[in-house]
Design a protein around this motif. Structure first.
Motif, PDB file in Angstrom:
ATOM      1  N   PHE A  30     -23.187  11.107  10.520  1.00 35.38           N
ATOM      2  CA  PHE A  30     -24.170  11.456   9.504  1.00 35.38           C
ATOM      3  C   PHE A  30     -24.626  10.252   8.690  1.00 35.38           C
ATOM      4  O   PHE A  30     -23.852   9.350   8.402  1.00 35.38           O
ATOM      5  N   ALA A  31     -25.902  10.309   8.306  1.00 31.38           N
ATOM      6  CA  ALA A  31     -26.547   9.143   7.687  1.00 31.38           C
ATOM      7  C   ALA A  31     -26.204   8.973   6.215  1.00 31.38           C
ATOM      8  O   ALA A  31     -26.159   7.859   5.719  1.00 31.38           O
ATOM      9  N   GLY A  32     -25.985  10.044   5.491  1.00 30.31           N
ATOM     10  CA  GLY A  32     -25.918   9.935   4.038  1.00 30.31           C
ATOM     11  C   GLY A  32     -24.547   9.802   3.433  1.00 30.31           C
ATOM     12  O   GLY A  32     -24.410   9.858   2.208  1.00 30.31           O
ATOM     13  N   VAL A  33     -23.513   9.653   4.277  1.00 26.36           N
ATOM     14  CA  VAL A  33     -22.146   9.622   3.756  1.00 26.36           C
ATOM     15  C   VAL A  33     -21.393   8.417   4.316  1.00 26.36           C
ATOM     16  O   VAL A  33     -21.720   7.897   5.385  1.00 26.36           O
ATOM     17  N   GLU A  34     -20.373   8.005   3.563  1.00 21.08           N
ATOM     18  CA  GLU A  34     -19.555   6.872   4.002  1.00 21.08           C
ATOM     19  C   GLU A  34     -18.121   7.076   3.508  1.00 21.08           C
ATOM     20  O   GLU A  34     -17.891   7.314   2.324  1.00 21.08           O
ATOM     21  N   LEU A  35     -17.161   6.984   4.405  1.00 22.39           N
ATOM     22  CA  LEU A  35     -15.760   7.115   4.028  1.00 22.39           C
ATOM     23  C   LEU A  35     -15.322   5.890   3.235  1.00 22.39           C
ATOM     24  O   LEU A  35     -15.610   4.754   3.627  1.00 22.39           O
ATOM     25  N   ARG A  36     -14.621   6.133   2.126  1.00 20.22           N
ATOM     26  CA  ARG A  36     -14.168   5.014   1.284  1.00 20.22           C
ATOM     27  C   ARG A  36     -12.643   4.970   1.135  1.00 20.22           C
ATOM     28  O   ARG A  36     -12.059   3.888   1.104  1.00 20.22           O
ATOM     29  N   ALA A  37     -11.985   6.129   0.985  1.00 21.96           N
ATOM     30  CA  ALA A  37     -10.552   6.123   0.696  1.00 21.96           C
ATOM     31  C   ALA A  37      -9.955   7.477   1.058  1.00 21.96           C
ATOM     32  O   ALA A  37     -10.676   8.459   1.275  1.00 21.96           O
ATOM     33  N   CYS A  38      -8.624   7.529   1.121  1.00 25.83           N
ATOM     34  CA  CYS A  38      -7.930   8.787   1.367  1.00 25.83           C
ATOM     35  C   CYS A  38      -6.620   8.801   0.596  1.00 25.83           C
ATOM     36  O   CYS A  38      -6.082   7.752   0.216  1.00 25.83           O
ATOM     37  N   ALA A  39      -6.116  10.009   0.355  1.00 29.76           N
ATOM     38  CA  ALA A  39      -4.864  10.184  -0.370  1.00 29.76           C
ATOM     39  C   ALA A  39      -4.184  11.438   0.155  1.00 29.76           C
ATOM     40  O   ALA A  39      -4.827  12.350   0.671  1.00 29.76           O
ATOM     41  N   ASP A  40      -2.863  11.483   0.005  1.00 34.94           N
ATOM     42  CA  ASP A  40      -2.103  12.630   0.453  1.00 34.94           C
ATOM     43  C   ASP A  40      -0.793  12.667  -0.311  1.00 34.94           C
ATOM     44  O   ASP A  40      -0.332  11.636  -0.839  1.00 34.94           O
ATOM     45  N   ILE A  41      -0.173  13.846  -0.391  1.00 31.67           N
ATOM     46  CA  ILE A  41       1.133  13.954  -1.017  1.00 31.67           C
ATOM     47  C   ILE A  41       2.152  13.092  -0.287  1.00 31.67           C
ATOM     48  O   ILE A  41       3.137  12.629  -0.861  1.00 31.67           O
ATOM     49  N   SER A  42       1.899  12.847   1.013  1.00 32.03           N
ATOM     50  CA  SER A  42       2.707  11.927   1.808  1.00 32.03           C
ATOM     51  C   SER A  42       1.986  10.587   1.914  1.00 32.03           C
ATOM     52  O   SER A  42       0.928  10.491   2.543  1.00 32.03           O
ATOM     53  N   ALA A  43       2.541   9.568   1.303  1.00 30.01           N
ATOM     54  CA  ALA A  43       1.929   8.238   1.368  1.00 30.01           C
ATOM     55  C   ALA A  43       1.850   7.738   2.801  1.00 30.01           C
ATOM     56  O   ALA A  43       0.896   7.039   3.181  1.00 30.01           O
ATOM     57  N   ASP A  44       2.831   8.101   3.625  1.00 26.55           N
ATOM     58  CA  ASP A  44       2.824   7.671   5.024  1.00 26.55           C
ATOM     59  C   ASP A  44       1.649   8.294   5.780  1.00 26.55           C
ATOM     60  O   ASP A  44       1.010   7.627   6.597  1.00 26.55           O
ATOM     61  N   MET A  45       1.372   9.571   5.507  1.00 27.27           N
ATOM     62  CA  MET A  45       0.256  10.235   6.179  1.00 27.27           C
ATOM     63  C   MET A  45      -1.073   9.616   5.750  1.00 27.27           C
ATOM     64  O   MET A  45      -1.964   9.386   6.579  1.00 27.27           O
ATOM     65  N   ALA A  46      -1.227   9.323   4.479  1.00 31.52           N
ATOM     66  CA  ALA A  46      -2.442   8.676   3.998  1.00 31.52           C
ATOM     67  C   ALA A  46      -2.611   7.300   4.637  1.00 31.52           C
ATOM     68  O   ALA A  46      -3.715   6.919   5.043  1.00 31.52           O
ATOM     69  N   ALA A  47      -1.519   6.564   4.733  1.00 27.98           N
ATOM     70  CA  ALA A  47      -1.576   5.229   5.342  1.00 27.98           C
ATOM     71  C   ALA A  47      -1.983   5.315   6.809  1.00 27.98           C
ATOM     72  O   ALA A  47      -2.751   4.477   7.307  1.00 27.98           O
ATOM     73  N   LEU A  48      -1.487   6.340   7.507  1.00 28.72           N
ATOM     74  CA  LEU A  48      -1.840   6.525   8.914  1.00 28.72           C
ATOM     75  C   LEU A  48      -3.334   6.786   9.065  1.00 28.72           C
ATOM     76  O   LEU A  48      -4.008   6.155   9.885  1.00 28.72           O
ATOM     77  N   ARG A  49      -3.869   7.707   8.286  1.00 32.19           N
ATOM     78  CA  ARG A  49      -5.300   8.009   8.382  1.00 32.19           C
ATOM     79  C   ARG A  49      -6.143   6.797   7.969  1.00 32.19           C
ATOM     80  O   ARG A  49      -7.201   6.538   8.543  1.00 32.19           O
ATOM     81  N   ALA A  50      -5.680   6.063   6.974  1.00 28.63           N
ATOM     82  CA  ALA A  50      -6.414   4.872   6.531  1.00 28.63           C
ATOM     83  C   ALA A  50      -6.520   3.858   7.660  1.00 28.63           C
ATOM     84  O   ALA A  50      -7.582   3.258   7.881  1.00 28.63           O
ATOM     85  N   ARG A  51      -5.420   3.653   8.380  1.00 28.60           N
ATOM     86  CA  ARG A  51      -5.447   2.708   9.512  1.00 28.60           C
ATOM     87  C   ARG A  51      -6.362   3.213  10.613  1.00 28.60           C
ATOM     88  O   ARG A  51      -7.126   2.437  11.211  1.00 28.60           O
ATOM     89  N   GLU A  52      -6.310   4.505  10.886  1.00 27.46           N
ATOM     90  CA  GLU A  52      -7.101   5.070  11.984  1.00 27.46           C
ATOM     91  C   GLU A  52      -8.602   4.965  11.722  1.00 27.46           C
ATOM     92  O   GLU A  52      -9.386   4.765  12.664  1.00 27.46           O
ATOM     93  N   TYR A  53      -9.026   5.066  10.454  1.00 29.27           N
ATOM     94  CA  TYR A  53     -10.455   5.152  10.161  1.00 29.27           C
ATOM     95  C   TYR A  53     -10.975   4.003   9.301  1.00 29.27           C
ATOM     96  O   TYR A  53     -12.116   4.045   8.842  1.00 29.27           O
ATOM     97  N   GLY A  54     -10.150   2.995   9.097  1.00 25.74           N
ATOM     98  CA  GLY A  54     -10.608   1.782   8.427  1.00 25.74           C
ATOM     99  C   GLY A  54     -10.983   1.977   6.977  1.00 25.74           C
ATOM    100  O   GLY A  54     -11.974   1.400   6.498  1.00 25.74           O
ATOM    101  N   ILE A  55     -10.214   2.804   6.270  1.00 22.43           N
ATOM    102  CA  ILE A  55     -10.467   3.036   4.845  1.00 22.43           C
ATOM    103  C   ILE A  55      -9.199   2.726   4.058  1.00 22.43           C
ATOM    104  O   ILE A  55      -8.169   2.374   4.634  1.00 22.43           O
TER     105      ILE A  55
END
Length: 382
Positions: A30-55
């Protein structure tokens, strides 16, 4: 509130579980959106998604305070939807949340009021009615293909979650169950096609008081108590005059009911599973043979999920893209908080009627969302 022309809406995701992967992957469409950051109750899960999607992976409080995050995409479990959405609105962020909007209509009304007070946009899943099948059905209805809608059926039936989900307990507690978990897809599609619901009459039961988890994982072969009805049969009366039977059950092994059928003074229309964006819409005029409208070649109708062997259409993030466009145009998003609130009020009325065995009036109302036209649908793509 309006966004600057050409600016992308910075997205911060809270909740990095299974459903987040679909949203995060689809964001690139989609043209109008851009991923910037992520958070989760599990810091490890957030870190995993951040690595996967470059945020960036951030703590929740830091994400809410981040000036690069314009909108919070709330993908937490239903019991956390209200708290996270309210916190995000209080922090000055637009919000798009997974369904349901909240676990009670009272909380939903507070969220809609908070967004309005702060001049922020609030959107909510499901956005599946914006897919190829939903748009086709809406066009046919708007063109009078079945005349005045009189009656219909909608059925969501299956065996529940414990045979495939490793941690299914929350699905069977207040705020879950087949009505709160799957009902939003069916009820949102019905409101999209028929307008708001006025009254419900319902009977509810539980097929089992305990459920055995058979899915692989740490809870395999353990049991848990069921805290909400798992079998619901309801009659919905719409403001337009149509009456629709809506059944939702996690106590059915196999059935042959179509997900949605609507019948009017000029014909009948049949819809595919509203949990997907595509599928076949069928029309019968005056009792003639069904005419099928396939969605495979239509926008947001191609099979793209599951990723390894696609057999259905899944374009979650479409509602977020429409919300981003609505900021530019100064309008309400189609998958709006107001629409989600009405669906929540209907679901709450369903459970109240099932408990009392009396008909229950739905407290609020809502306008049908405007049809997403084909040119506009295409313009949302990157």
């Amino acid at each position: 509130m309006q966004a600057k022309s050409g600016a992308k809406l910075g997205i911060g995701v809270i909740g990095c579980g299974n459903i987040s992967m679909t949203y995060l992957r689809n964001a690139a469409l989609f043209a109008g959106v851009e991923l910037r950051a992520c958070a989760d109750i599990s810091a490890d899960m957030a870190a995993l998604r951040a690595r996967e999607y470059g945020i960036r992976a951030l703590p929740v409080d830091a994400l809410l305070a981040d000036p690069e995050v314009d909108l919070v995409l709330n993908l937490t479990v239903p019991s956390a939807h209200f708290d996270i959405t309210h916190s995000a609105l209080s922090a000055g962020k637009h919000v798009f949340t997974e369904k349901p909007l909240a676990t009670s209509a009272g909380e939903g009304r507070r969220l809609v009021a908070e967004a309005a007070k702060r001049d922020l946009l609030l959107g909510s899943a499901p956005d599946t009615f914006l897919g190829a099948a939903g748009r086709r059905a809406r066009r046919l209805m708007d063109e009078g293909a079945i005349g005045r809608a009189v009656t219909g059926t909608a059925f969501m039936m299956g065996r529940g979650m414990e045979h495939w989900h490793p941690n299914p307990q929350f699905y069977y507690q207040p705020g879950g169950g087949p009505v709160f978990d799957m009902g939003p897809y069916y009820l949102t599609m019905l409101v999209n096609l028929l307008g708001p619901v006025a009254r419900v009459m319902v009977m509810t039961t539980r097929g089992q008081d305990e459920r055995l988890i058979t899915a692989e994982g740490p809870y395999k072969n353990t049991s848990f108590r069921v805290g909400t009805p798992t079998n619901i049969l309801s009659l919905l009366e719409f403001h337009c005059g149509a009456t629709v039977t809506f059944g939702a059950s996690w106590d059915v092994f196999k059935h042959s009911n179509h997900p949605i059928e609507l019948h009017g003074t000029e014909g009948s229309i049949r819809l595919p599973d509203p949990d997907t964006f595509g599928g076949t819409v069928s029309l019968s005029a005056h009792g003639a043979d069904w005419k099928d409208f396939e969605s495979e070649g239509e926008l947001y109708g191609a099979r793209n999920w599951p990723y390894a062997a696609p057999d259905r259409a899944n374009y979650r993030m479409l509602g977020v893209a429409d919300l981003a466009r609505s900021l530019l145009e100064g309008r309400r998003p189609r998958a709006s908080g107001e629409l989600a609130l009405h669906v929540l009020e209907v679901m709450e009325a369903i459970l109240a009627s099932g408990e009392s065995r009396n008909s229950v009036a739905v407290v609020g109302s809502v306008d049908q969302p405007p049809l997403l036209g084909e040119d506009e649908a295409a313009s949302l793509l990157a």
